[in-house]
Design an enzyme around this catalytic site. Structure first.
Site, PDB file in Angstrom:
ATOM      1  N   LEU A   1     -12.514   6.295  72.056  1.00  0.00           N
ATOM      2  CA  LEU A   1     -12.151   4.980  71.471  1.00  0.00           C
ATOM      3  C   LEU A   1     -11.948   4.125  72.704  1.00  0.00           C
ATOM      4  O   LEU A   1     -11.236   4.050  73.522  1.00  0.00           O
ATOM      5  CB  LEU A   1     -10.730   4.985  70.589  1.00  0.00           C
ATOM      6  CG  LEU A   1     -10.682   5.848  69.416  1.00  0.00           C
ATOM      7  CD1 LEU A   1      -9.043   5.753  68.957  1.00  0.00           C
ATOM      8  CD2 LEU A   1     -11.758   5.441  68.607  1.00  0.00           C
TER       9      LEU A   1
ATOM     10  N   ASP B   1       2.786  10.207  61.520  1.00  0.00           N
ATOM     11  CA  ASP B   1       3.442   9.824  62.990  1.00  0.00           C
ATOM     12  C   ASP B   1       3.224   8.569  63.399  1.00  0.00           C
ATOM     13  O   ASP B   1       2.732   8.342  64.819  1.00  0.00           O
ATOM     14  CB  ASP B   1       2.982  10.817  63.710  1.00  0.00           C
ATOM     15  CG  ASP B   1       3.973  10.940  64.998  1.00  0.00           C
ATOM     16  OD1 ASP B   1       5.006  10.495  65.020  1.00  0.00           O
ATOM     17  OD2 ASP B   1       3.569  11.964  65.969  1.00  0.00           O
TER      18      ASP B   1
END
Length: 292
Positions: free
Chosen positions: A100, A201
């Protein structure tokens, strides 16, 4: 550093998955949390993100993470790195995903992020849980299916961690008794909600701004749960911008009294941290227990 044997096995696994000959030119160490070694793999076919861990301690961790990423990607509402390959190389477990690139946040970044999470939470199924256990950090996360959220939260989340903390002498008998009493009260404390697809999370360390200016989420601990769990998690460790919460509430309002349940929902991640790190998390857990 990654030794040459592991590099060759990684290159072979990637070549098989991508149906093209992969050559790893460089592996650059990058920051990626406390549990895994993380690298930027530079290859003849572009860059990839690599996680490594001890295959003997966590043989299925990356398989579960791979499946969690796919679950989130299937919802098709928010950017998630594409998992490419996972397996064992030498004595190392590995997971390779899309790398990314970071960008600059769009002016409506937080509003867009909240809308995407709200849409993700619309993905549902008939029970709370998942088809198998996975991990939150390095702790096993049990996902045994239940149609009742209070039962799921007690038996799959709070009690296993309480036992773990007690066995590690990080929770005393008084706290254990408080937690058992709270578990009995869960049906009266939680409003009924359909199971929602959760990242599991979602805190500030598990998203970044993509090149399109929007949020991309990663490192999931996926399950279908009560969506107040997700919103409470985002408020830990710095929290999100207030625009995120205003927008989410405008799109998918939480049940009345949600503010009073934030601590109850944060009890799970705080107990995860108590088991992993001890220290001040004892006081954090104690404060929540005393406030419920």
């Amino acid at each position: 550093m990654i030794d040459e044997i592991i590099k060759r096995e990684l290159a072979s696994a990637l070549s098989h998955k991508l149906s093209v000959k992969i050559q790893i030119n460089q592996a650059e160490r990058v920051h990626g949390g406390d549990i895994n070694e993380t690298y930027r793999l530079m290859t003849n076919e572009g860059d990839w993100f690599l996680k490594l861990n001890d295959a003997r301690r966590f043989p299925d961790m990356f398989l579960r993470e791979h499946d969690g990423l796919e679950e989130l990607r299937q919802a098709n509402v928010i950017a998630v790195p594409k998992p490419v390959a996972h397996g064992i190389a030498g004595n190392r477990a590995f997971l390779v995903t899309q790398f990314l690139e970071k960008g600059t946040a769009a002016p409506d970044f937080w509003e867009s992020f909240a809308a995407a999470v709200a849409r993700m939470h619309q993905t549902t199924q008939s029970y709370f849980g998942l088809s198998g256990s996975n991990y939150i950090g390095s702790i096993k996360q049990y996902n045994t299916p239940y149609v009742s959220w209070p039962v799921f939260y007690a038996f799959n989340r709070l009690m296993p961690l309480a036992k773990m903390a007690y066995d590690k002498h990080r929770m005393d008998k008084t706290m254990l008794g408080q937690l058992e009493a709270i578990c009995k009260r869960l049906p009266e404390l939680f409003p009924e909600e359909p199971p929602a697809l959760l990242h599991g999370d979602l805190w500030s360390g598990n998203f970044l701004v993509g090149t399109d200016g929007k949020a991309c989420i990663f490192d999931p601990a996926v399950y279908f749960g009560h969506r107040e769990m997700e919103l409470a998690m985002t408020r830990l460790f710095g929290g999100f911008d207030t625009r995120f919460y205003y927008t989410y509430q405008a799109i998918r309002p939480l049940a009345p009294g949600w503010q009073k349940r934030i601590g109850l929902c944060q009890l799970y991640p705080l107990m995860v941290h108590l088991n992993l790190f001890g220290g001040n998390y004892y006081n954090d857990v104690k404060e929540v227990l005393n406030g419920i």
